[in-house]
Scaffold this motif. Structure first.
Motif, short mmCIF file in Angstrom:
data_model
loop_
_atom_site.label_atom_id
_atom_site.label_comp_id
_atom_site.label_asym_id
_atom_site.label_seq_id
_atom_site.Cartn_x
_atom_site.Cartn_y
_atom_site.Cartn_z
N UNK A 14 54.30 102.13 58.24
CA UNK A 14 54.20 101.64 56.86
C UNK A 14 52.86 100.95 56.61
N UNK B 153 55.68 100.39 50.70
CA UNK B 153 55.66 101.81 51.03
C UNK B 153 56.81 102.53 50.32
N UNK B 154 58.00 101.92 50.36
CA UNK B 154 59.17 102.55 49.74
C UNK B 154 58.94 102.78 48.25
N UNK C 52 56.66 97.56 54.30
CA UNK C 52 57.73 98.55 54.18
C UNK C 52 58.25 98.59 52.75
#
Lengths: 419, 413
Positions: A322, A286-287, A283
């Motif tokens: 994600x 991904x961000x 995650x």
């Protein structure tokens, strides 16, 4: 002042009264499908809660058949925390003391420390058939199960020896909650994480001292110890997140789920200050990519056909997107989606002799999907799902972070942000 | 996280809209706070069953006399005539075979033993042309011993009115002994799972053949084919008398199968279905909805060019009434309903309840209104729209299917 007329009576902190008895949860309960001795999530959760509030003798030990997969909560149209209600009932009302076996299975920290110290001796011994049969007979740990191998050198030792000194060369930093599995059984996953984060421009640090997240302690009824460890971990996370402004990432979906959600819901350990910045590495990456702050470059010759399995706690977190989004970014990956089904292991659940049949029955639809998918290997974010799938199918299982590490062109990735 | 379109609500309306958009190449996401009302599906979709308590024969014709505020009128009669052809085709592409005509209602036998007018019926169930006669004179109603969710006496009573001679028979099979041990879980979905996974169907069909000797037709609860298609059709092929299935108490087996197939179709077209997540708030800019924030994804907001609100009515909490106020809980949109709570209810329970007509306020293009202003890229579809008492009219599924197709067309324009 006028005295309060009504005293709260038989009240509950959970939201069982939101249940409208639609029974949709029972459709998606993986245990109920194969073991009719389990009363099902509606009966065990909100229905039973109503009775237990009147008289705790309504508590039924068959609630221990719940895997705590939380698929009932994902299905519930009214947001009833069915899984939490069942777990809390077990915590509050169960009178059965955990067995020696449960303590061995639950204490991943202590057992891991001992076993990894003597890994060359422990690994072959626990793999021996007579030993497995003995564990089956004496401890009721099913003989079909093979314990995951213990690593000779723990991840923490490797990190201190070979990685720690380089981490301060980076401008940005994260802490890594590696969990028991990476530390004692599979340090490679931790090394892969360090490789990727370094390539992304982040130094990776260990927490001041992490303890096992406690998920196995909770499910085996060792609540006091779990609470103690939870409080310790929240403090350790605070030192990183609040004091040093360093978010904490992990590669274990269950550890992170436990720390974010089970600590406050089941153990009553507050985590408001750390919750938002405790997350999975996938995650976090991904961000960065989604907001244009990072580009990963992949090797041109990496070619694999991969099926992704959504662990139950990832289903509950809603975060498998994600991991799958990152995997799909690798140009050479032929991605196969699997229907999200429980694998049946649920941590220590499937190791117990009395649960073996249920565990394999629950997992069968998933195993069939994987076997017929014609993939090079499967991918998943959960270590116990990995054991279960590797034991029950012919396929190996890799963590998305390890796949990324394998496919990543480190030099080219670093060049992009070093410019 | 960026998508072309995001749909809030994963029920019949949200999925229909999502499939239509994804079929046209849009990158779509659906956020669903849990499993949807399709789990309560009776097996038929109504277009318009009744006006003022009278059965409607030709829904397409009858729609014309509905008030201007009715969702069908707002979609427009011409559009409706086109979309009623498209809807069953879209369902068919998802693997769901429905039959029926929009200009002539057929009838289905309800579990209360009553003939009810409807538009489209899934192929598990039997379509009847008349509501004043039953084609057979001697019927056997069969039930699984211990199955409490199928009320055979209601069916028997209902069929008496058609002068049908009926007999109720219960039977047991060893395949169902395990689930019977747990009386609260002897449910249609668990019976269906037994048929799905094993070879119980052959033995069952034999049993049905024995028990139906001397009868012209067999009536059974619809407990066939949850995760597997065609179980009901296979059964009908194995039984040597006509089989009429009747809905059992929900969750509905054909309903869950429909939900699974619709979601599968949406995902195969590249759609993303976020199950068990809740939209917590929206970010608005210059009368546009830019992004929504969900419980699971937190600071990683979901962005899209267009959004569709298909969050359902009161039951699904698409609109909420407290003692003080009536509101739309997700984005704080304007409500088409009375602010005076005294006027929400008619004290006669069976009357046309005013609150049943309430929903989110939109302009003529189905854009949601917020503080009186239309949100340019936020559309509203399905039962969260006001303007109809779907329960009284028998129009719920029709409104869901047709308004969502209409909204999808607006987005694709």
């Amino acid at each position: 002042m006028k005295k309060e007329m009504f005293e709260p009576f038989n009240s509950s902190d959970n939201n069982f009264e939101q249940c409208v008895k639609c029974t949709i949860c029972t459709v998606y309960c993986p245990v109920l499908e194969v073991n009719p001795d389990y009363p099902g999530p509606k009966q065990s959760g909100p229905d039973g809660e109503r009775l237990r509030l009147k008289d705790q003798n309504f508590y039924d030990e068959s609630l221990k058949l719940c895997l705590n997969c939380k698929r009932c909560e994902v299905a519930c149209p009214h947001g009833v925390k069915i899984g939490d209600i069942i777990q809390l009932a077990r915590i509050k009302y169960s009178k059965k003391k955990p067995k020696v076996r449960d303590m061995i299975l639950a204490n991943t920290d202590i057992v891991g420390t001992m076993a990894s110290t003597f890994a060359p001796i422990v690994n072959p011994i626990v793999a021996l058939k007579p030993v497995r049969l003995m564990m089956d007979g004496v401890l009721k740990i099913d003989h079909h199960r093979i314990f995951p191998k213990y690593a000779g050198m723990r991840f923490e030792t490797w990190y201190r020896r070979y990685a720690a000194s380089k981490q301060n060369d980076f401008k940005k930093h994260v802490s890594y909650f590696h969990g028991c599995y990476v530390n004692y059984n599979f340090p490679k996953q931790g090394k892969d994480l360090v490789k990727i984060m370094n390539a992304a421009g982040y130094g990776v640090h260990l927490l001041e001292k992490e303890k096992c997240c406690g998920v196995a302690l909770i499910s085996n009824g060792l609540i006091n110890q779990a609470t103690k460890q939870a409080k310790h971990n929240v403090e350790a996370f605070k030192k990183s997140i609040v004091d040093k402004n360093m978010p904490v990432i992990s590669t274990s979906s269950t550890c992170i789920f436990t720390i974010r959600d089970e600590y406050p819901h089941l153990l009553g350990v507050k985590n408001d200050e750390i919750r938002n910045e405790s997350e999975l590495a996938t995650r976090f990456l991904f961000r960065l990519i989604d907001s244009g702050k990072l580009t990963l470059v992949f090797k041109k010759d990496y070619k694999k056909r991969i099926a992704y399995h959504t662990p139950c706690h990832m289903e509950k977190l809603g975060w498998s997107i994600y991991s799958t989004a990152l995997l799909k970014m690798i140009p050479g990956i032929d991605f196969v989606s699997l229907e999200s089904r429980c694998c049946g292991i649920a941590g220590t659940y499937g190791f117990k002799k009395e649960n073996y049949k249920t565990s394999q029955g629950v997992g069968k639809p998933l195993f069939d999907q994987i076997e017929s998918s014609d993939v090079d290997f499967a991918a998943t974010d959960c270590e116990t799902c990995k054991w279960q799938i590797e034991m029950s199918t012919t396929k190996k299982v890799e963590h998305p972070i390890s796949i990324l590490a394998e496919a990543l062109d480190v030099e080219a990735t670093v060049k992009l942000w070093q410019k | 996280m960026k998508f072309d379109n995001i749909i809030i609500g994963g029920g019949l309306s949200g999925l229909t809209c999502g499939i239509k958009l994804a079929e046209q190449g849009k990158k779509c996401a659906i956020v669903s706070s849990g499993q949807s009302a399709i789990h309560f599906f009776s097996g038929s979709f109504d277009l318009l069953g009744k006006i003022d308590g009278q059965d409607v024969k030709n829904p397409l014709e009858a729609i014309k006399i509905l008030p201007d505020t009715h969702p069908y009128q707002r979609v427009g009669i011409e559009n409706i005539s086109r979309l009623v052809v498209e809807a069953p085709r879209l369902l068919d592409r998802a693997g769901l075979n429905f039959f029926g005509k929009a200009d002539e209602n057929h009838f289905v036998l309800t579990p209360m033993g009553i003939m009810k007018p409807t538009w489209l019926t899934i192929d598990d169930f039997t379509r009847f042309e008349q509501n004043d006669a039953f084609p057979w004179k001697k019927a056997v109603i069969l039930n699984f011993s211990g199955f409490l969710d199928f009320h055979t006496l209601f069916v028997q009573d209902g069929l008496k009115k058609y002068n049908v001679d009926t007999q109720i028979k219960n039977f047991a099979m060893k395949e169902f002994e395990a689930i019977r041990r747990n009386p609260s879980e002897m449910r249609s979905t668990n019976i269906a799972k037994v048929f799905d996974s094993g070879d119980a169907l052959d033995e069952f069909a034999q049993k049905v053949n024995q028990l139906s000797e001397g009868f012209e037709v067999v009536l059974l609860p619809a407990v066939f084919g949850l995760f597997t298609k065609n179980v009901a059709l296979n059964l009908k092929a194995k039984v040597n008398k006509p089989v009429v299935l009747l809905p059992a108490i929900p969750p509905s087996v054909p309903g869950i199968r429909s939900q699974i197939l619709l979601r599968k179709r949406f995902e195969e077209l590249g759609g993303t279905y976020f199950l068990g997540d809740i939209v917590e708030q929206g970010t608005f800019k210059n009368n546009r909805l830019v992004a929504v924030q969900t419980n699971n994804h937190g600071d990683i907001k979901l962005e899209a060019d267009q959004f569709v609100l298909a969050s359902g009515s009161f039951y699904s909490k698409g609109i909420v009434a407290t003692r003080e106020k009536l509101y739309e809980p997700i984005l704080g949109l304007d409500i088409d309903g009375d602010t005076d709570s005294e006027k929400w209810l008619d004290e006669k329970f069976f009357n046309d309840q005013p609150y049943m007509h309430y929903g989110v306020k939109t302009d003529s293009g189905f854009h949601a209104l917020k503080n009186g202003k239309p949100i340019e890229n936020l559309f509203v579809a399905g039962s969260v729209l006001g303007g109809a008492n779907a329960l009284k009219e028998g129009s719920g599924a029709g409104i869901s299917l047709l308004t969502s197709l209409h909204v999808a067309e607006q987005i694709l324009k």
